[in-house]
Design an enzyme around this catalytic site. Structure first.
Site: not given
Lengths: 330, 393
Positions: B365-367
């Protein structure tokens, strides 16, 4: 337990028998106090002892608790085994210096050279309509002092056996009798027997809740246990019998078995004996408790003279029954 | 006295439950403990048992409705008795509803479930729960003040041994859940993928070396998956950011490493959890993996089995898949997809050699993590697979 052969005595008769047997057995045992001789105390506990043992061994004293308690401490230090009678437990306030600063300390401060083998017999208990200065249960005061033993019999059998142990003990022992219990009857062996100090007694076995009760509260707890049985709650009644030495193991084992505990004592609940017993149980049985340990003692008020008010200041079978039921979630 | 039937909280953070079906009709006699209704949470479908003996009455909620937990949805009454009037509360949610229920009937409190925040439990019950592995989130609270008591824990421990907790056999809810959750993840979580080939020679050797001993001591066959779970969990403990969650406004780093293990059930995929896998011995992991697999196959997974995962491993090697990309299970930050181990010709010290190779694909998850963090994590995973003994300790 020795065989009783069905012989029943009242609590007062058991005390008198213990004293008489010990006075026959040991010439150094003597009694002193107010109205102990001809009157045999206002509760008639000592009737007949003057006739058998004479006024040299059953001594009427002036109204001077501090004086004759000090006399007893000195007599004990010099070879006698005096039994002091303090008519109402409320009057122990006058004996405090003799008991706390002298009797409790002499053995320790003399490096063991002196001992004080004396017994102080006194009373506790409310509901006799005796008002605020004659109704208190102040035994916690002595429990607080190292060097004193405190005995709290709840049955005629225990009274005789514990008083004999107290008289034979080499230390100062304070022996509290519930003045409302003198007419209570129970099996008492005619023979010589003792009940050791520091051994609790399970007065009734149960599974769901432990009622740990002292002196006057043992009969209250037994009555409540009978009421609880009718609604399907099995209550165990445990009587420590002596507050010092204290049989912590038996109290903790009962708490572990039932997981719920009410501690009952007729002394003031606040800062009282119930606090100490509850603490012992909470510490020793913490991981086996299913509810907080509940304490029940006298309300934090002078004991009222008014009968309806007096009756609500101390735990009763009904209030114990209701507290136990609530603790069991019924 | 009438006993209320309330929407139970079956998981720690559950706000509402969806009533799937009533298993009894209004007016039917029911016995305490008999299945009464089916409830769907966001993870599973559960049967809810009757809190008492009597007749089902005053049904307020029909199948398909979303109901706040703690809300009274029906009553169990004595024959001929009418259910109590409406409670005064309702919109104010769980707390009010729970209070109202407990004032209606003492045993209503026992049916009402509690979140961890409100949990009251006796010392004895807490000890028993820990000894018997009972999840406190879904046991009755029969104490006078709604406390969990020892008897509640003993009952819960007993019922989990026999109860068909998760009704996977209904099939369709699981597949529908899978559809919802993967859609939500794929459309809201910004996925990216990091791929790495690793030499599985040492992994094979370690498995051969330890398998006999573990089979003898634990009675379970050691699998590649067990080794991967143990190794990845230990690497995760050194990369707390990979063991994190996107929490709406920021990143929450999870305290425990709880490894989800994706596996096929009847109607879809489930990911039961091996809790604190970074601290668990290899043998213990193998035993848990076997037990969870058996429960997943027979539709007997418990809510505790599927709760609390912080990272997931999905292994399709046994199906002959070389490599694949997996969809993240929110709120986890990543999932590791494992392909088969196959002999391949690779250069080794300047010469062609045949080595057992395996392809790992990490979805992140790039967040929560960026490419560099994911790459560092994969570097350590590769290192651990190259030298398992050093990491297993």
């Amino acid at each position: 337990m020795p065989e009783t052969g069905g012989r029943e005595l009242t609590f007062a008769q058991a005390i008198r028998e213990a004293l008489a047997e010990e006075m026959r057995r040991d010439k150094t045992v003597c009694i002193l106090g107010e109205d102990v001789a001809e009157a045999g105390t206002p509760f008639k506990v000592l009737s007949g002892l003057l006739e058998e043992f004479g006024k040299d061994r059953v001594l009427d004293t002036p109204i001077s608790e501090a004086g004759f308690t000090g006399l007893a401490v000195g007599a004990a230090m010099t070879g006698m085994r005096p039994v002091v009678d303090i008519m109402f437990g409320d009057f122990i306030t006058l004996t405090m210096d003799q008991m706390v600063n002298q009797a409790a300390k002499v053995h320790y401060m003399s490096g063991g050279m002196w001992k004080v083998p004396m017994v102080m017999r006194t009373t506790l208990g409310a509901t006799r309509r005796s008002a605020a200065q004659h109704s208190q249960s102040l035994h916690a005061w002595f429990c607080h002092v190292p060097g004193l033993k405190v005995v709290m019999p709840s049955t005629p059998f225990d009274a005789k056996g514990l008083l004999k142990s107290a008289i034979r003990d080499e230390n100062p022992v304070v022996f509290f009798e519930d003045k409302m219990m003198y007419k209570l009857k129970g099996s008492v062996p005619a023979e010589d027997y003792t009940v050791p100090l520091g051994v609790a007694d399970v007065k009734r076995a149960g599974e769901d809740i432990s009622l740990v009760a002292t002196s006057s509260m043992v009969q209250v707890a037994l009555g409540a246990a009978t009421m609880l049985e009718e609604i399907g709650i099995s209550a165990e009644v445990v009587d420590p019998r002596t507050l010092w030495p204290l049989d912590e193991k038996t109290l903790i084992e009962s708490a572990k078995k039932t997981s719920r505990v009410i501690v009952l004592d007729e002394g003031y609940e606040r800062y009282g004996v119930t606090a100490e017993l509850a603490s012992v149980i909470a510490t020793g049985a913490f991981y086996d408790l299913d509810a907080p340990v509940k304490r029940m003692g006298a309300m934090h008020v002078p004991i009222p003279f008014s009968p309806p008010l007096e009756d609500v200041t101390v735990p009763t079978e009904q209030t114990v029954f209701e507290a136990a039921r609530a603790l069991c979630g019924r | 006295m009438a006993i209320s039937v309330v929407m139970p909280a079956l998981e720690m953070a559950q706000e509402t439950g969806k009533l799937i079906s009533w298993l009894k009709k209004e007016g039917d006699p029911v016995a305490k403990g008999e299945p009464l209704l089916e409830v769907e949470t966001d993870k599973a479908v559960m049967e809810v048992e009757s809190p008492g003996d009597g007749v089902l009455a005053g049904v307020k909620v029909q199948a398909g409705a979303e109901v706040p937990v703690g809300r009274t949805i029906a009553w169990i009454v004595r024959p001929g008795e009418t259910p109590p009037a409406e409670e005064a509360h309702i919109e104010s949610g769980r707390k009010t509803a729970a209070v109202a229920a407990s004032s209606q009937a003492a045993s209503a409190a026992s049916a009402a479930q509690s979140t961890a925040r409100e949990l009251k439990i006796s010392p004895k019950a807490r000890r028993l729960a820990s000894e018997r592995g009972v999840n406190l989130a879904h046991v009755r609270r029969s104490g006078p003040g709604g406390e969990i008591l020892a008897s509640d824990i003993l009952a819960a421990a007993e019922s989990t041994m026999t109860s068909p907790a998760v009704a996977v056999d209904t099939g369709s809810p699981i597949s529908r859940l899978m559809a919802e959750r993967t859609t939500q993840s794929w459309t809201t979580v910004p996925h990216f993928f990091v791929v790495r080939e690793v030499d599985a020679g040492a992994l094979n050797d370690t498995r051969q070396k330890l398998a006999a001993e573990i089979e003898q001591s634990r009675g379970v066959k050691l699998t590649h998956t067990d080794l991967l779970v143990a190794l990845v969990a230990r690497v995760l403990a050194k990369h707390p950011r990979m063991n994190a969650s996107w929490a709406g406004e920021g990143v929450r780093v999870n305290a425990d490493v709880n490894m989800g293990l994706a596996m096929a059930a009847d109607e879809g995929v489930v990911a039961p959890v091996i809790h604190q896998a970074d601290k668990a011995e290899l043998g213990a992991i193998a035993v848990q993996r076997r037990d969870l697999t058996e429960r997943a196959r027979s539709g007997k997974l418990r809510p505790a089995d599927i709760a609390g995962g912080t990272f997931t491993v999905s292994n399709l090697g046994m199906f002959g898949v070389d490599a694949f990309s997996a969809i993240i299970t929110p709120p986890q930050a990543a999932i590791l997809a494992v392909g088969r181990i196959a002999d391949r010709v690779v250069p080794l010290e300047g010469r062609p050699a045949i080595r057992p190779m395996m392809t790992l694909t990490l979805s992140s998850d790039h967040r929560v993590v960026d490419g560099a963090r994911a790459a560092e994590f994969m570097r350590d995973v590769a290192e651990a697979i190259g030298n398992p003994q050093a990491w297993l300790g």
